[in-house]
Design an enzyme around this catalytic site. Structure first.
Site, PDB file in Angstrom:
ATOM      1  CB  ALA A 122      -0.929  -0.020   1.214  1.00 36.66           C
ATOM      2  CG  ASN A 187       0.582  -6.024   5.878  1.00 33.05           C
ATOM      3  OD1 ASN A 187       1.256  -7.036   6.059  1.00 33.05           O
ATOM      4  ND2 ASN A 187      -0.729  -6.024   6.001  1.00 33.05           N
ATOM      5  CG  HIS A 217       0.274   4.896   4.128  1.00 29.38           C
ATOM      6  ND1 HIS A 217       0.138   4.622   5.464  1.00 29.38           N
ATOM      7  CD2 HIS A 217      -0.571   4.060   3.489  1.00 29.38           C
ATOM      8  CE1 HIS A 217      -0.740   3.656   5.629  1.00 29.38           C
ATOM      9  NE2 HIS A 217      -1.204   3.300   4.441  1.00 29.38           N
TER      10      HIS A 217
HETATM   11  N1  LIG Z   1       1.547  -5.533   1.898  1.00 26.33           N
HETATM   12  C1  LIG Z   1       0.553  -4.671   2.088  1.00 26.33           C
HETATM   13  O1  LIG Z   1       0.708  -3.447   2.024  1.00 26.33           O
HETATM   14  C2  LIG Z   1      -0.814  -5.222   2.373  1.00 26.33           C
HETATM   15  C3  LIG Z   1      -1.930  -4.405   2.195  1.00 26.33           C
HETATM   16  C4  LIG Z   1      -3.177  -4.952   2.438  1.00 26.33           C
HETATM   17  C5  LIG Z   1      -3.306  -6.250   2.896  1.00 26.33           C
HETATM   18  N2  LIG Z   1      -2.189  -6.991   3.100  1.00 26.33           N
HETATM   19  C6  LIG Z   1      -2.278  -8.353   3.662  1.00 26.33           C
HETATM   20  O2  LIG Z   1      -2.612  -9.279   2.649  1.00 26.33           O
HETATM   21  C7  LIG Z   1      -3.353 -10.352   3.221  1.00 26.33           C
HETATM   22  C8  LIG Z   1      -4.607 -10.606   2.380  1.00 26.33           C
HETATM   23  O3  LIG Z   1      -5.427  -9.451   2.370  1.00 26.33           O
HETATM   24  P1  LIG Z   1      -6.952  -9.530   1.859  1.00 26.33           P
HETATM   25  O4  LIG Z   1      -7.488  -8.150   1.887  1.00 26.33           O
HETATM   26  O5  LIG Z   1      -7.026 -10.325   0.604  1.00 26.33           O
HETATM   27  O6  LIG Z   1      -7.601 -10.369   3.084  1.00 26.33           O
HETATM   28  P2  LIG Z   1      -9.034 -11.079   3.133  1.00 26.33           P
HETATM   29  O7  LIG Z   1      -9.405 -11.078   4.569  1.00 26.33           O
HETATM   30  O8  LIG Z   1      -9.951 -10.471   2.130  1.00 26.33           O
HETATM   31  O9  LIG Z   1      -8.738 -12.600   2.670  1.00 26.33           O
HETATM   32  C9  LIG Z   1      -7.875 -13.462   3.375  1.00 26.33           C
HETATM   33  C10 LIG Z   1      -7.950 -14.852   2.740  1.00 26.33           C
HETATM   34  O10 LIG Z   1      -6.905 -15.655   3.287  1.00 26.33           O
HETATM   35  C11 LIG Z   1      -7.430 -16.871   3.805  1.00 26.33           C
HETATM   36  N3  LIG Z   1      -6.623 -17.279   4.975  1.00 26.33           N
HETATM   37  C12 LIG Z   1      -6.394 -16.602   6.122  1.00 26.33           C
HETATM   38  N4  LIG Z   1      -5.586 -17.304   6.930  1.00 26.33           N
HETATM   39  C13 LIG Z   1      -5.275 -18.452   6.270  1.00 26.33           C
HETATM   40  C14 LIG Z   1      -4.497 -19.604   6.573  1.00 26.33           C
HETATM   41  N5  LIG Z   1      -3.850 -19.720   7.747  1.00 26.33           N
HETATM   42  N6  LIG Z   1      -4.414 -20.589   5.658  1.00 26.33           N
HETATM   43  C15 LIG Z   1      -5.051 -20.502   4.472  1.00 26.33           C
HETATM   44  N7  LIG Z   1      -5.818 -19.443   4.133  1.00 26.33           N
HETATM   45  C16 LIG Z   1      -5.928 -18.439   5.013  1.00 26.33           C
HETATM   46  C17 LIG Z   1      -8.870 -16.547   4.179  1.00 26.33           C
HETATM   47  O11 LIG Z   1      -9.638 -17.745   4.199  1.00 26.33           O
HETATM   48  C18 LIG Z   1      -9.255 -15.607   3.020  1.00 26.33           C
HETATM   49  O12 LIG Z   1      -9.570 -16.366   1.876  1.00 26.33           O
HETATM   50  C19 LIG Z   1      -3.650  -9.951   4.684  1.00 26.33           C
HETATM   51  O13 LIG Z   1      -2.764 -10.597   5.581  1.00 26.33           O
HETATM   52  C20 LIG Z   1      -3.391  -8.462   4.705  1.00 26.33           C
HETATM   53  O14 LIG Z   1      -2.917  -7.996   5.976  1.00 26.33           O
HETATM   54  C21 LIG Z   1      -0.954  -6.519   2.823  1.00 26.33           C
END
Ligand SMILES: NC(=O)c1ccc[n+]([C@@H]2O[C@H](COP(=O)([O-])OP(=O)(O)OC[C@H]3O[C@@H](n4cnc5c(N)ncnc54)[C@H](O)[C@@H]3O)[C@@H](O)[C@H]2O)c1
Length: 266
Positions: A122, A187, A217
């Site tokens: 992000a 993150n 940010h």
């Molecule tokens: N790098 C960044 O800047 C940034 C920004 C936003 C989100 N993220 C991260 O990316 C990830 C995904 O975000 P999202 O918005 O798609 O989330 P979301 O909540 O929409 O989806 C998460 C998915 O992961 C699955 N899941 C969770 N834990 C699991 C496990 N232990 N084993 C298998 N599947 C699992 C859930 O069932 C769901 O399908 C999150 O951890 C979030 O913090 C990172």
């Protein structure tokens, strides 16, 4: 390139969609997530296999594992991927704020000759930081400005949040402490720390601002290169307001690059 995808939420779906559209020139072999009905639906839509356990996941041919799930999933899958000699792209970068885990998987990747790819997510400016770090990088600061409702902490009263008239600094300190107290910012703070000065030296300021609707940010850095300031005003994704749309675009861009034979930029 054969891909295995962990997570079928906002980012996982966006990545699967980009593979289908040909933006990412890879083949989705298998997907997994905790929400089984979503996994089945996405697998059907994308013509790939799905599994519901960690063990079965490794039965499929894979060159790259894509994590878009959670920090727990990173800890469950990443060491296994590396032990099998498989590269990984990790969205839940916050897992790397845990220094002992970060050091362990970095060492493992080195031993196995694998790469762990972390997208900018992000924010932006990580390429500048990587270059600046080759010289003397002296200061890295992240200022995050969010609507008060998204910075609500356990114990805060709803009334206090609703009545905030002016921006209020709710946290100022190291990225290490920010990650502990405000896990939703983990993150961004972790990515910046890894690219720059680490979690102890990277400074973070978090502001609850009733005047903003976006998550803003601001990244600032200074060193012997000079200085830069970059401001990203993120719109939330339509399906998951906690996730910025830019984060999924960043994951898609990195994967597209990994699957290409020509790479542009550093
Ligand atoms: N790098 C960044 O800047 C940034 C920004 C936003 C989100 N993220 C991260 O990316 C990830 C995904 O975000 P999202 O918005 O798609 O989330 P979301 O909540 O929409 O989806 C998460 C998915 O992961 C699955 N899941 C969770 N834990 C699991 C496990 N232990 N084993 C298998 N599947 C699992 C859930 O069932 C769901 O399908 C999150 O951890 C979030 O913090 C990172």
């Amino acid at each position: 390139m054969n891909l295995g995808l962990i997570g079928c939420g906002y980012i996982g779906r966006a990545i699967a969609g980009a593979v289908k559209e040909g933006k990412i020139k890879g083949k989705l072999q298998v997907i997994t997530a905790l929400n089984v009905s979503s996994v089945q639906e996405i697998a059907r839509e994308h013509g790939c296999s799905y599994v519901t356990s960690v063990e079965e996941f490794w039965d499929y041919p894979m060159d790259l594992v894509v994590e878009a799930a959670s920090q727990e999933a990173v800890k469950q899958y990443l060491p296994d991927a590396l032990n099998r000699g498989i590269d990984a792209m990790v969205m839940s970068i916050g897992a790397f704020a845990d220094s002992s885990f970060s050091e362990r998987v970095t060492r493992l990747a080195r031993e196995k000759g694998c790469s762990i790819h972390l997208p900018s997510g992000a924010i932006g400016g990580l390429d500048l930081l990587a270059a600046a770090r080759q010289g003397s990088l002296e200061r890295v600061m992240l200022t995050t400005r969010k609507p008060p409702s998204s910075l609500k902490q356990p114990g805060d009263s709803q009334e206090e949040q609703d009545n905030l008239q002016e921006p209020r600094i709710v946290f100022e300190g190291s990225a290490r402490k920010a990650v502990e107290l405000y896990p939703k910012n983990v993150n961004v703070a972790a990515a910046l720390s890894l690219a720059g000065l680490g979690v102890s030296e990277t400074r973070v300021k978090i502001i609850a601002d009733p005047g903003v609707e976006r998550n803003i940010h601001q990244v600032e850095a200074e060193g012997d290169f000079g200085s830069f300031k970059l401001i990203v005003e993120n719109l939330p994704s339509p399906d998951n307001p906690k996730t910025s749309h830019l984060a999924s675009l960043s994951g898609i861009a990195l994967l597209a690059r990994l699957c290409e034979n020509i790479k542009v930029g550093n």
